[in-house]
Structure formats: C-alpha cells, structure tokens
Scaffold this motif. Structure first.
Motif, short mmCIF file in Angstrom:
data_model
loop_
_atom_site.label_atom_id
_atom_site.label_comp_id
_atom_site.label_asym_id
_atom_site.label_seq_id
_atom_site.Cartn_x
_atom_site.Cartn_y
_atom_site.Cartn_z
N ALA A 271 36.16 45.12 8.49
CA ALA A 271 36.62 46.04 7.44
C ALA A 271 36.89 45.31 6.13
O ALA A 271 36.60 45.84 5.05
N ALA B 101 33.75 45.15 4.27
CA ALA B 101 32.89 46.33 4.33
C ALA B 101 32.68 46.98 2.98
O ALA B 101 31.59 47.47 2.67
N THR C 142 29.76 53.99 9.17
CA THR C 142 30.90 54.42 9.98
C THR C 142 32.16 53.77 9.42
O THR C 142 32.08 52.83 8.62
N LEU C 143 33.29 54.25 9.85
CA LEU C 143 34.55 53.64 9.44
C LEU C 143 35.06 52.75 10.57
O LEU C 143 34.61 52.87 11.72
N PRO C 144 35.96 51.81 10.26
CA PRO C 144 36.46 50.90 11.30
C PRO C 144 36.92 51.68 12.53
O PRO C 144 37.64 52.67 12.40
N THR D 46 32.78 47.85 10.88
CA THR D 46 32.25 48.97 10.13
C THR D 46 30.73 48.90 10.22
O THR D 46 30.15 47.87 9.93
#
Lengths: 280, 280
Positions: free
Chosen positions: A59, A62, A82-84, A129
């Motif tokens: 992250a 990212a 995508t998110l963490p 991520t």
C-alpha cells in the motif's frame, strides 16, 4: 459488468476438469489454473478474452504505482485496481481471486526476484494492492480477426520483446525504460495494423515506433531481450508496441521490500471480451 | 507531451494581460486565471482544448479515490494524477499549478462544503493528491465540429445535470449515485452523437442512457439538479452522459476532513487538444 460480458452458455466447459481441450470460457480457464491443473502460458486459453498482467505492490507504494501507470498509459494501461486486502476483482470476473488465478507469480523481495510460485495465497499480504494491466494479447486477437498474418504466431512464439532507451515518465520511486514488442508487417499491412491497434488503448494502442530500431536504442532485432526473434522479411517494416513487460524492471528498481508480478505470458484470463480493450 | 500538443504560435496571446478578447491559448488562459483576472466559467476559453475537473484529496484517501475513478470510468475518466506534494502536472501543461490555475476551488471540510476560494495556494496541504478528470467540454467540442446543433448552447447555458438513482461502483470509503448531463437530439442526430461520443472515452464516452428518464430515476427533465433545463422538442430523444459532477457528492459522503473540488464549469484549461480525449 461481468455477467453482461459473458457469452451465453460459455460456462459449459466448467463441468469438465480435464485440461484438454483448452477451456474456452474465462471461468473455466481460471478454475483450471486455480486448481493447479494448468501452469503454462495462457495465450491459447479462452480465445477472445482480454488477458491482464498483474502487479501487486504494498500500500505504501501503491499511490505512486497508480500514477506511474497513468503517466505511461501505452505501456501500462490500467484495466482495474484493487485496494489493500482485496483479492477479488469483480470488474474482471465475479469469481476472480488475484492470489490464485494466474498460472505463476514472480516474487520480488528487497529489489530482486526471489523466485516464482504457482499460487500466491500464502504470500498475499494484507497491504498488497493489485494492478491489472492490459496486454498485447487483445492486440493479436484484433489483428487475427482482421486477417493480418502475425509473424510470431507462424513462428509459434510470443512477440520478441526489447528494452529500449526511451525513458518512461517517472512517478515517485517508479521509473525505468520502456519495453516494446516487435511485429513486422508489409507496408500495406503496417498501415492497417496501426489503424486497428489505435482503436485499442487498453491493449497498448498504436505503436510507439516504426522502422529504424536504432531510433529507440536497439542495435539489432535478432537478439531480443525476451522471447525468440521474429524474422523481418525484405520490404517489411518492424512496428514496435509498448509492452506491459515494462512494469517488472520498474518494480525491481523501486527497491520494494515485497511485490508480486505476473511472468511474461502467464496472465489473468478476464471476463472482458477483446472489444472492451477499446476502452470503457 | 505538452510541447507537442501545443500548436505553433498559439502563445502570442500571452503577451497581453487583457481578459478581452478571451485567450485562445491554454497557457494564456491559465495565466489570466492565475493572476486573478478571470474567475468565471472556463467554457469559452481556449477553444479546442480539453478542460479537466479537479479533485484533490488527502493521501490517506487517495488510493481509494484512484480506484473509485478507475471503477467508474464513464463518470470519472482519469486524465492525470499527482502525488502528495506535487502541485505541478506536466502531463496537462508545463506551467500548470493545480493550486492556482482554476478560477475557483470548492473547499470541503469535515464532510461539508465550507466555501469557495479563487486561489488555493494557501490551502494546498502537503498531503494533497490531485486527480484531473475528463469533462463533457471535449464532447461538446466534438459535437460542434461534427455540425450537431446543441440545445444547451442555443439556450446559452451548460447542459442540465441530474442525479440519477444509478449506484456507482464503490471503492473503499467512496460511493454515490451517478450524475448525468442531458442533451436532446433528433433520432438521426442521436445516432451520430452516440457514434461520435463513443470515440471519446476521456470525455465520458457514449451515453449511459437514452430515452425514458424514469429508467434512471428521473421524474422530470424540467427541473435539473444543476444548471437550467434544456427544452426537449417533439420527436427528440433525451441522451444522458455520465458527468464528472459525480465526484463532489462522493467526496462529501466520504467524510473527508479536507478536500478541494472544482465548481461545475470552472475547470483547468489543459494543453491537451480535444482529439486527445479519445484516449492515450
């Protein structure tokens, strides 16, 4: 989106677990890979579907990597991120598990390649991520559909890749040189290939260069940095498209403590049809 | 990139500081705004240039906002992003200063609009990350170039905007309903408008809806949520394009302690020509 993009009845192959013949639906292809029954290049799986390269970074790096992709859209067109903590990626397939659905994962540790694994579920950190990057797979599909003969296909290998001397736009800790894939064409086919690829910004778009290789720092076309060479016949022009392979050297040079990246040709088979590589 | 996109000799207007006639070069337009000599809607400035909406969010929310944009590319097509601490945005113009080059900034504090300022240099925090979002400005330019009559232009106002009941794809703390801009066309012009706009993914692309307003939750077209209404004549079809106005409600609902967003129509004049809104 996934449901709309899936052709009716294409999931019938998911009934069979046999790796042969090659699965035609993206769901079946991903299942085969997830179950450890297929670990090769994904090129022949699920024809007509967009295939995506993966870069998964911690992250803390990212945001800079997102900017790096946006600043180099020909090499690194972002299909999804995508998110963490998220391993799912519904935009590319309802069942997608990014840690398991690629045939192999290259593991980057402390700025070097530590090895490859077939399943990254145990390695997938909570702060990872995922970036899903468009590839030349859709480009080749579009060329084939238009009736253009592809030299690397008749030679039975992926397009030869080269590291150029062209700097990418930096973003934070990410920088590097552009990698390209070369496809030779006759002049008339070259015009069509440029026209066609220009319509697919999510598959690298139009070439970044055509003609003289030395203009982008290449000494010779007979010794690619990756994959076998393609013969350039008399009267043909080499065309060079930006390559998603540009991601790995930038990830390595950034000195990340940890990252994952898809090995060349071992990609995520998505629910997006080639048409969607035209942009959203 | 900026240098290539700038037409030769367009900078001659930068010699004059007078706000009238409207500056034709993007550099001159930005300078006028930066020097506090222009604070109105940017629509008439520098014809033929892409104009971008701005959302600037704290770094801790920036990764989620990047994902939110990527997941809603029709409403929030990302032209560029900056990293925390960067106010420059060379991809959109060599001299761009994001904190000073828009005519106005709406200040969001603790989830509400705290007011508007003409210059955000004193407010621009070191952790702010700027997102530059494509707008319908390039769409109108493309329509006009194709000879399509635009009702809102003959009525001398921006397109009427509506909040629909269509949920956007969420990302982290960001979610909300899609806003749309309505343009009415005769059936034959509607077909052309769809064809043309589909070529401009960085300017919202093809419409998200056409015809019956109630299908996207709109009771009537005579009372837009923003801007004056446009008359829909007999035999005409209303077409609805996703709007970058979708960003502000999502920023508000996310409960950010601080953010900046461009007020509707008060945009960054970029060095990108309309053609570039076709994608990169």
């Amino acid at each position: 989106m996934a449901a709309e993009d899936k052709a009716d009845g294409r999931d019938e192959e998911t009934q069979t677990a046999a790796p042969s013949p090659a699965p035609r639906s993206p769901t079946a292809a991903r299942r085969l890979i997830r179950e450890g029954l297929f670990d090769g290049p994904t090129g022949a799986l699920a024809p007509g579907q967009v295939q995506a390269a993966l870069a998964a970074v911690p992250a803390e790096a990212a945001l800079a990597f997102a900017a790096f992709c946006l600043r180099n859209p020909k090499a690194l067109p972002l299909l999804a991120m995508t998110l963490p903590g998220e391993r799912r990626c519904p935009a590319l397939g309802a069942d997608v598990d990014l840690a398991r659905d690629l045939p192999a994962y290259r593991v980057i540790e402390d700025g070097g390649v530590a090895g490859e694994v077939a399943d990254a579920a145990d390695l997938w950190r909570d702060d990872l991520t995922g970036f899903l990057i468009g590839t030349g797979h859709a480009l080749d599909a579009a060329f084939a559909e238009a009736g253009l003969a592809l030299r690397h296909r008749s030679e039975s290998h992926p397009p030869p890749l080269f590291e150029t001397n062209v700097p990418m736009e930096a973003a934070g800790r990410f920088s590097g040189r552009l990698w390209v894939g070369m496809r030779p064409f006759s002049p008339s086919d070259a015009v069509r290939a440029i026209e066609i690829s220009g319509r697919y910004p999510m598959a690298h778009g139009a070439p970044v260069h055509m003609g003289e290789p030395s203009a982008i720092g290449l000494d010779r076309l007979t010794t690619p940095d990756l994959n076998p060479p393609s013969r350039v016949a008399g009267g043909e022009t080499p065309l060079f498209w930006a390559s998603s392979r540009s991601a790995e050297p930038a990830l390595l040079a950034a000195g990340l403590d940890f990252a994952l990246v898809s090995p060349p040709g071992k990609l995520l088979v998505t629910d997006l049809q080639t048409e969607r590589a035209r942009g959203f």
